[in-house]
Scaffold this active site. Structure first.
Site, PDB file in Angstrom:
ATOM      1  N   GLY A   1       0.802  -1.216   0.000  1.00 10.24           N
ATOM      2  CA  GLY A   1       0.000   0.000   0.000  1.00 10.24           C
ATOM      3  C   GLY A   1       0.836   1.268   0.000  1.00 10.24           C
TER       4      GLY A   1
ATOM      5  N   THR B   1       3.369  -0.692   9.798  1.00 15.01           N
ATOM      6  CA  THR B   1       4.196  -1.413   8.830  1.00 15.01           C
ATOM      7  C   THR B   1       5.427  -2.067   9.452  1.00 15.01           C
ATOM      8  OG1 THR B   1       5.177   0.739   8.294  1.00 15.01           O
ATOM      9  CG2 THR B   1       3.487  -0.098   6.813  1.00 15.01           C
TER      10      THR B   1
ATOM     11  N   ARG C   1      18.496  -4.141   9.213  1.00  9.61           N
ATOM     12  CA  ARG C   1      19.219  -3.163   8.405  1.00  9.61           C
ATOM     13  C   ARG C   1      20.443  -3.814   7.749  1.00  9.61           C
ATOM     14  NH1 ARG C   1      20.628  -0.062  12.265  1.00  9.61           N
ATOM     15  NH2 ARG C   1      18.801   1.302  12.222  1.00  9.61           N
TER      16      ARG C   1
ATOM     17  N   SER D   1      31.763  -2.415  22.647  1.00  7.93           N
ATOM     18  CA  SER D   1      32.142  -3.371  23.687  1.00  7.93           C
ATOM     19  C   SER D   1      30.955  -3.807  24.516  1.00  7.93           C
ATOM     20  CB  SER D   1      33.210  -2.763  24.607  1.00  7.93           C
ATOM     21  OG  SER D   1      32.724  -1.560  25.195  1.00  7.93           O
TER      22      SER D   1
ATOM     23  N   ARG E   1      17.564  -2.425  13.285  1.00  4.82           N
ATOM     24  CA  ARG E   1      16.448  -2.514  12.356  1.00  4.82           C
ATOM     25  C   ARG E   1      16.068  -1.114  11.877  1.00  4.82           C
ATOM     26  NH1 ARG E   1      14.153  -7.694  12.915  1.00  4.82           N
ATOM     27  NH2 ARG E   1      12.292  -7.056  11.779  1.00  4.82           N
TER      28      ARG E   1
ATOM     29  N   THR F   1       5.872  -7.059  20.780  1.00  2.00           N
ATOM     30  CA  THR F   1       4.605  -7.355  20.115  1.00  2.00           C
ATOM     31  C   THR F   1       3.415  -7.100  21.034  1.00  2.00           C
ATOM     32  OG1 THR F   1       5.672  -9.017  18.726  1.00  2.00           O
ATOM     33  CG2 THR F   1       3.283  -9.163  18.968  1.00  2.00           C
TER      34      THR F   1
ATOM     35  N   HIS G   1       7.286 -22.804  47.558  1.00  5.37           N
ATOM     36  CA  HIS G   1       8.431 -23.711  47.632  1.00  5.37           C
ATOM     37  C   HIS G   1       8.152 -24.959  46.791  1.00  5.37           C
ATOM     38  CE1 HIS G   1      12.009 -25.478  49.433  1.00  5.37           C
ATOM     39  NE2 HIS G   1      11.313 -26.604  49.598  1.00  5.37           N
TER      40      HIS G   1
END
Length: 451
Positions: free
Chosen positions: A70, A99, A104, A161, A246, A296, A425
């Site tokens: 779209g 979306t 990356r 690091s 990302r 999510t 326990h």
């Protein structure tokens, strides 16, 4: 992808449990071995089944689902194009952008031709073999963890690091130590410079998990990496997995045309506390938002509340504080609230008390597995009656443990209330109700040599 990650994590845990079984009296007629293709097929079938169920549920609710791309072409119009190239224009009073994002590419020679992304890894038809994971992100550590757990040789390469800067760094170091002891190699302060093919073969990435179908030219790969001080070295791998961050899927969907503002640095959409963009009738939820968390569950919660506000007369907005999260590394890690570093910056180190402890799950004692590898800590704000502002668990089923305590954190529970809670326990979560050692005391003991 969260479901897929946990299923692969489960495969890793089952492999770790095989040696334990003999201590519990089980005997095997044959030596256990793992089949990557069977695992990939089973996960793919589950994803397809769940996708079909969701489509059926949407249809029953009167929601039309279009498998198409779209692009906004007018303030209230979206043009969609299906796989056959057919275009249709849809109009709506309100538009919601969800979306998401995708791994990356670093933009070095050979990255798109010979590397796969962390999303693609779950769709490989065959075992990735000796693997280089580029990036110390959550996805990178999870991928490295389950690959190592399945018996593969894995190396994680990180530009810095520190792993996982958004997580508690002391716990992140414990995660790295645990993974290293169990066979994962780490290369810090190095970057990927070039990937070349040595031996050619076709590696299928099958549809159904990553929602892509492609052919990555692969085989033996020559990988050139460069250290922070400019030193160059070459190694060979069967697979290179890109997991160094990302990027939002916001390009070429018409945002500029209708005036939706994005961050110039991240290309993610700028929204207010109601998920509203710079255009009144356009909203954005999930990882496409700038500066927000992207689990999510949080995206689903934000979308649900947005629908209620738009069409149900509700006014409740999504609370982005104290959101629980989980990392499916071999030793699972889950957290809710602030990291220790963030708490010190927010309230001042003198106003923070950290209670912590290593623990040994009962089920691990019989096979004598990994004593003192598991760890918990809570971070308390002293002036506020030691209100718990951060909770961290590193151990089996950490996500399930933290999910329950996340409710208490929403209610602002204190260390005193935690101490007054009766522990069950002998389950692992009981350790959180018996914390007495502070980090200040344990660090002082180490300085005195009483560790």
């Amino acid at each position: 992808m969260d479901t897929v990650r946990k299923l692969f994590h489960q495969a890793c845990l089952l492999g770790q449990a095989i040696p334990d079984c003999q201590k519990y009296g089980w005997r095997f007629k044959d030596t256990a071995s793992h089949s990557w293709s069977l695992l990939a097929e089973a996960v793919r079938d589950h994803v397809r089944s769940r996708s079909s169920e969701l489509k059926k549920e949407m249809k029953e609710c009167g929601v039309a689902y279009l498998h198409a791309r779209g692009e906004m072409v007018a303030p209230h119009a979206v043009e969609v194009m299906d796989a056959a190239g057919r275009k249709t224009r849809l109009s709506a009073e309100t538009l919601v952008i969800a979306t998401g994002d995708r791994p990356r590419y670093p933009g070095v020679p050979g990255d798109r031709e010979h590397c796969i992304t962390s999303d693609d890894l779950f769709s490989l038809a065959h075992s990735p073999g000796r693997t280089l994971v580029v990036g110390g992100s959550a996805e990178g550590l999870e991928c490295a963890g389950f690959l190592s757990g399945l018996g593969l040789e894995v190396t994680v390469m990180s530009l810095t690091s520190d792993l996982q800067p958004q997580f508690d760094q002391k716990v992140a170091q414990k995660i790295e130590n645990h993974m290293f002891v169990h066979g994962v190699n780490f290369i810090h302060q190095h970057s990927l410079s070039k990937v070349e093919q040595i031996e050619a073969c076709g590696r299928d990435i099958i549809s159904g998990v990553s929602e892509t179908t492609s052919q990555v030219t692969s085989g033996k790969l020559s990988v050139i990496i460069t250290s922070k001080d400019g030193q160059i070295k070459q190694e060979e791998f069967d697979t290179v997995v890109l997991a160094a961050g990302r990027e939002a899927c916001t390009r070429d969907i018409g945002l500029e045309l209708v005036g939706v503002n994005c961050s110039r640095y991240t290309s993610r959409i700028l929204v207010d506390e109601r998920e509203q963009t710079s255009v009144d009738h356009v909203y954005a939820v999930g990882s496409v938002q700038h500066g927000g968390l992207s689990p999510t569950g949080l995206s689903v919660r934000a979308g649900t509340l947005l629908a209620r506000r738009l069409y149900g007369g509700d006014v409740t907005t999504c609370d982005y504080s104290n959101v629980p999260t989980v990392l499916f590394t071999p030793l699972e890690y889950a957290a809710c609230g602030l990291s220790e570093d963030r708490a010190n910056l927010t309230f001042g180190e003198a106003n923070i008390e950290v209670y912590h402890s290593h623990y040994w799950p009962l089920e691990w004692t019989v096979p004598a597995r990994n004593k003192n590898s598991c760890y918990v800590k809570i971070i308390c704000h002293i002036p506020d009656h030691e209100r718990v502002v951060g909770l961290h668990v590193m151990g089996p089923n950490a996500g399930d443990i933290v999910q329950g305590f996340a409710v208490a954190m929403k209610c602002g529970f204190t260390k005193q209330q935690l101490d007054a809670t009766v522990g069950i326990h002998p389950v692992s979560a009981k350790v959180l109700t018996t914390l007495t050692l502070t980090q200040r005391v344990s660090e002082a003991m180490m300085v005195r040599g009483n560790c």
